[in-house]
Motif scaffolding. Sequence first.
Motif, PDB file in Angstrom:
ATOM      1  N   ALA A   1      14.294  -4.762   5.045  1.00  0.00           N
ATOM      2  CA  ALA A   1      14.503  -4.885   6.440  1.00  0.00           C
ATOM      3  C   ALA A   1      13.790  -3.828   7.165  1.00  0.00           C
ATOM      4  CB  ALA A   1      15.967  -4.835   6.912  1.00  0.00           C
ATOM      5  N   ILE A   2      14.174  -2.423   6.671  1.00  0.00           N
ATOM      6  CA  ILE A   2      13.337  -1.189   7.147  1.00  0.00           C
ATOM      7  C   ILE A   2      11.850  -1.389   7.162  1.00  0.00           C
ATOM      8  CG2 ILE A   2      12.780   1.055   6.507  1.00  0.00           C
ATOM      9  CD1 ILE A   2      15.315   0.669   7.547  1.00  0.00           C
ATOM     10  N   SER A   3      11.181  -2.171   6.112  1.00  0.00           N
ATOM     11  CA  SER A   3       9.623  -2.237   5.924  1.00  0.00           C
ATOM     12  C   SER A   3       9.303  -3.235   7.310  1.00  0.00           C
ATOM     13  CB  SER A   3       9.305  -2.849   4.593  1.00  0.00           C
ATOM     14  OG  SER A   3       9.604  -4.251   4.306  1.00  0.00           O
TER      15      SER A   3
ATOM     16  N   ASN B   1       4.022  -3.457   5.246  1.00  0.00           N
ATOM     17  CA  ASN B   1       3.840  -2.844   4.164  1.00  0.00           C
ATOM     18  C   ASN B   1       4.974  -3.171   2.928  1.00  0.00           C
ATOM     19  OD1 ASN B   1       2.590  -1.082   1.941  1.00  0.00           O
ATOM     20  ND2 ASN B   1       2.530   0.720   3.062  1.00  0.00           N
ATOM     21  N   ILE B   2       5.011  -3.632   2.160  1.00  0.00           N
ATOM     22  CA  ILE B   2       6.311  -4.145   1.249  1.00  0.00           C
ATOM     23  C   ILE B   2       6.007  -3.223  -0.027  1.00  0.00           C
ATOM     24  CG2 ILE B   2       7.230  -5.833   0.219  1.00  0.00           C
ATOM     25  CD1 ILE B   2       5.757  -7.799   1.670  1.00  0.00           C
TER      26      ILE B   2
ATOM     27  N   GLU C   1       0.733  -1.192   0.168  1.00  0.00           N
ATOM     28  CA  GLU C   1      -0.154  -0.110   0.052  1.00  0.00           C
ATOM     29  C   GLU C   1       0.917   1.124   0.024  1.00  0.00           C
ATOM     30  OE1 GLU C   1      -2.134  -0.750   3.692  1.00  0.00           O
ATOM     31  OE2 GLU C   1      -3.481  -1.768   2.866  1.00  0.00           O
ATOM     32  N   PRO C   2       0.339   2.299  -0.634  1.00  0.00           N
ATOM     33  CA  PRO C   2       1.239   3.421  -0.443  1.00  0.00           C
ATOM     34  C   PRO C   2       1.260   3.914   0.906  1.00  0.00           C
ATOM     35  CG  PRO C   2      -0.535   3.714  -2.099  1.00  0.00           C
ATOM     36  CD  PRO C   2      -0.790   2.270  -1.477  1.00  0.00           C
ATOM     37  N   ILE C   3       2.626   4.542   1.276  1.00  0.00           N
ATOM     38  CA  ILE C   3       2.623   4.812   2.530  1.00  0.00           C
ATOM     39  C   ILE C   3       1.928   6.296   2.711  1.00  0.00           C
ATOM     40  CG2 ILE C   3       4.570   5.918   4.378  1.00  0.00           C
ATOM     41  CD1 ILE C   3       6.456   4.485   2.567  1.00  0.00           C
ATOM     42  N   PRO C   4       1.007   6.227   4.007  1.00  0.00           N
ATOM     43  CA  PRO C   4       0.212   7.401   4.182  1.00  0.00           C
ATOM     44  C   PRO C   4       1.241   8.374   4.815  1.00  0.00           C
ATOM     45  CG  PRO C   4      -0.748   5.494   5.429  1.00  0.00           C
ATOM     46  CD  PRO C   4       0.824   5.106   4.955  1.00  0.00           C
TER      47      PRO C   4
ATOM     48  N   THR D   1      11.506 -13.108  24.172  1.00  0.00           N
ATOM     49  CA  THR D   1      12.333 -12.947  22.804  1.00  0.00           C
ATOM     50  C   THR D   1      11.769 -13.914  21.654  1.00  0.00           C
ATOM     51  OG1 THR D   1      14.125 -12.566  24.255  1.00  0.00           O
ATOM     52  CG2 THR D   1      14.634 -12.930  21.968  1.00  0.00           C
ATOM     53  N   LEU D   2      11.477 -13.368  20.718  1.00  0.00           N
ATOM     54  CA  LEU D   2      10.808 -13.674  19.432  1.00  0.00           C
ATOM     55  C   LEU D   2      11.937 -13.717  18.291  1.00  0.00           C
ATOM     56  CD1 LEU D   2       7.283 -12.735  19.033  1.00  0.00           C
ATOM     57  CD2 LEU D   2       8.058 -14.878  19.723  1.00  0.00           C
ATOM     58  N   ASP D   3      12.130 -14.862  17.409  1.00  0.00           N
ATOM     59  CA  ASP D   3      12.716 -14.865  16.192  1.00  0.00           C
ATOM     60  C   ASP D   3      11.728 -14.632  15.137  1.00  0.00           C
ATOM     61  OD1 ASP D   3      15.435 -14.824  17.040  1.00  0.00           O
ATOM     62  OD2 ASP D   3      15.850 -16.784  16.554  1.00  0.00           O
ATOM     63  N   ILE D   4      11.737 -13.802  14.252  1.00  0.00           N
ATOM     64  CA  ILE D   4      10.901 -13.435  13.402  1.00  0.00           C
ATOM     65  C   ILE D   4      11.346 -13.335  11.900  1.00  0.00           C
ATOM     66  CG2 ILE D   4       8.924 -12.025  12.636  1.00  0.00           C
ATOM     67  CD1 ILE D   4       8.348 -11.081  15.347  1.00  0.00           C
ATOM     68  N   THR D   5      10.977 -14.174  10.970  1.00  0.00           N
ATOM     69  CA  THR D   5      11.443 -14.030   9.530  1.00  0.00           C
ATOM     70  C   THR D   5      10.365 -13.297   8.784  1.00  0.00           C
ATOM     71  OG1 THR D   5      12.740 -15.843   9.712  1.00  0.00           O
ATOM     72  CG2 THR D   5      12.226 -15.203   7.545  1.00  0.00           C
ATOM     73  N   PHE D   6      10.563 -12.281   8.455  1.00  0.00           N
ATOM     74  CA  PHE D   6      10.078 -11.615   7.187  1.00  0.00           C
ATOM     75  C   PHE D   6      10.468 -11.966   5.784  1.00  0.00           C
ATOM     76  CE2 PHE D   6       9.151  -8.776  10.798  1.00  0.00           C
ATOM     77  CZ  PHE D   6       7.793  -8.658  10.971  1.00  0.00           C
TER      78      PHE D   6
END
Lengths: 432, 127
Positions: free
Chosen positions: B89-91, B42-43, A33-36, B116-121
């Motif tokens: 990574a920023i997303s 949001n990718i 989605e576009p960033i608001p 503590t959680l290990d999360i893979t995006f």
Amino acid sequence: MTRFLLALIAVLALQISPAHAELRVDVNRGVSEPIPIAIADFVATDASGGEFATGIPQVITNNLVGTGLFKAIDKQAFIQDSASMQTQVRFPEWKAINAQALVTGVVTKAADGRTRVEFRLFDVFGAQQLTGMAYMTTPQNWRRIAHIISDEIYKRLTGEAGYFDSRIVYIAESGSVTARVKRLAIMDQDGANTRYLTDGRDLVLTPRFSPNQHMITYLAYVGGKPRVYLYDLESGRQEIVGDFPGMTFAPRFSPDGTKVIFSMAQNGNTDIYTMDLRSKRPQKLTSDPGIDTAPCYSPDGSQITFESDRGGTQQVYVMSANGGAAKRITFGDGRYASPVWSPRGDLIAFTKMYKGQFYIGVVRPDGSGERLLTNGYHMEGPTWAPNGRVIAFFREQGNTAGLYSIDLTGFNERKLKTPGDASDPAWSPMNP
Amino acid sequence: MKWFLACMAVALLSGCVITPPEPPLTQKEADTLKRQLQACWNIDPRLMKDADHLAVDLSVSIDPDRTVRAVMIHDKKRFHTDRAFHAMAISALKALNNPRCSPLKLPPDRYTLWRTLDITFDPKDMP
């Protein structure tokens, strides 16, 4: 006693081990989605800044929303006003309207008559300032400041260089199909500040910027003879590139601006030449009996891509900037033309023609990874935005022609604003 | 007997070894957290062409109120050298910082399990 110590060690060993293994979660999809983003009106400290205080945020909004990556939040939804943000940003109020980023600014008049424009970009979720800068400029230059600020915001929020502070030179078209008038025109990338450089008496085509943006090279039919010309943007002076016996066309500057590369047709054959702009000495780079044309340098100046029918059909090739053996890089169905090297060096854009359709696509310089981005009845002339992420081109539909841009992934195709019909765009490097 | 009493005393003092291991998150609990993070992630669509090699592994420290305290990116070198990975990574970091994902939907009474959680995006299932 020994048993006791062993037991104690065993107990301590157990204690050192974590009581639980860490939990693992896989998130395998998200949303696109576009960033608001909330772009507030800037605060003008006196009446002279009023126009800029609303104009600059509007230009920033148009630039960012035009990328397809941002969604501007309606100002009617804002809870906090611009003036109070100069003392403190109340992040919960921006979170409440789902703004992820916030832009604020102040316009003041300096003692020397110039205008000072200051902006700040905030990460609303992180409740922190991401960047902030101030610029001094003449009041007439406010749009450029808006583009520079847009580039800063784009860079901070996407991690990539922007392309808003740049220009596009193109062919402005008018008149009927049988008496088409084509003029050289230049504008900001958002369509503002259009200026016509030629009067339309001579047919002009394929303009290209010099790297420092002082010059444009283009093809003009003067007295019915097609020749490559140079246009000095500061003086308005035009001069022919060399006095060659044959027709010259498809010009482009070398990355260091010292040479022009072009095609020359002579005795039924078309080859690629360069000409040093200081010595005026030409150098022939190809000598194949086929038609070699549309040359373009790699950004480091070491290689050239061009189109040729030497293999039987029109295809894209790559060779050393000094000439020599050329390597074909396109092998798909149809014909390939007008290759243009990305400013990043990683891709070459091209026009493809296949079964009555035109396509704009990209391929790696080694010939791998060909991708088609868009297609239509007639579309040509890809040109790269200075960040190498967006491509502009022109599309003809019916009796009209217009400029369009598309993201490198084939996302967000948009029509660029021009006062009338337009073709042959060439995107400038970033403004100096 | 002396040995047994001593051992019990140490075990009681240590406080953890005699606690039976906590059962892992149920499938329902894990899915709830996953769905919550998916909605917050949001990718940039421009990254999708490289999606098959842009998985981001994170270690996430969480406070008892289920808000994110700290996040560590495992592949720091790639974060600083690979532009597409950096953007992905920023997303992921933004997803964890998104108000819609705070607090995280975790069982409040089982903090020791998810501190503590290990999360893979990994956008591999994106259309």
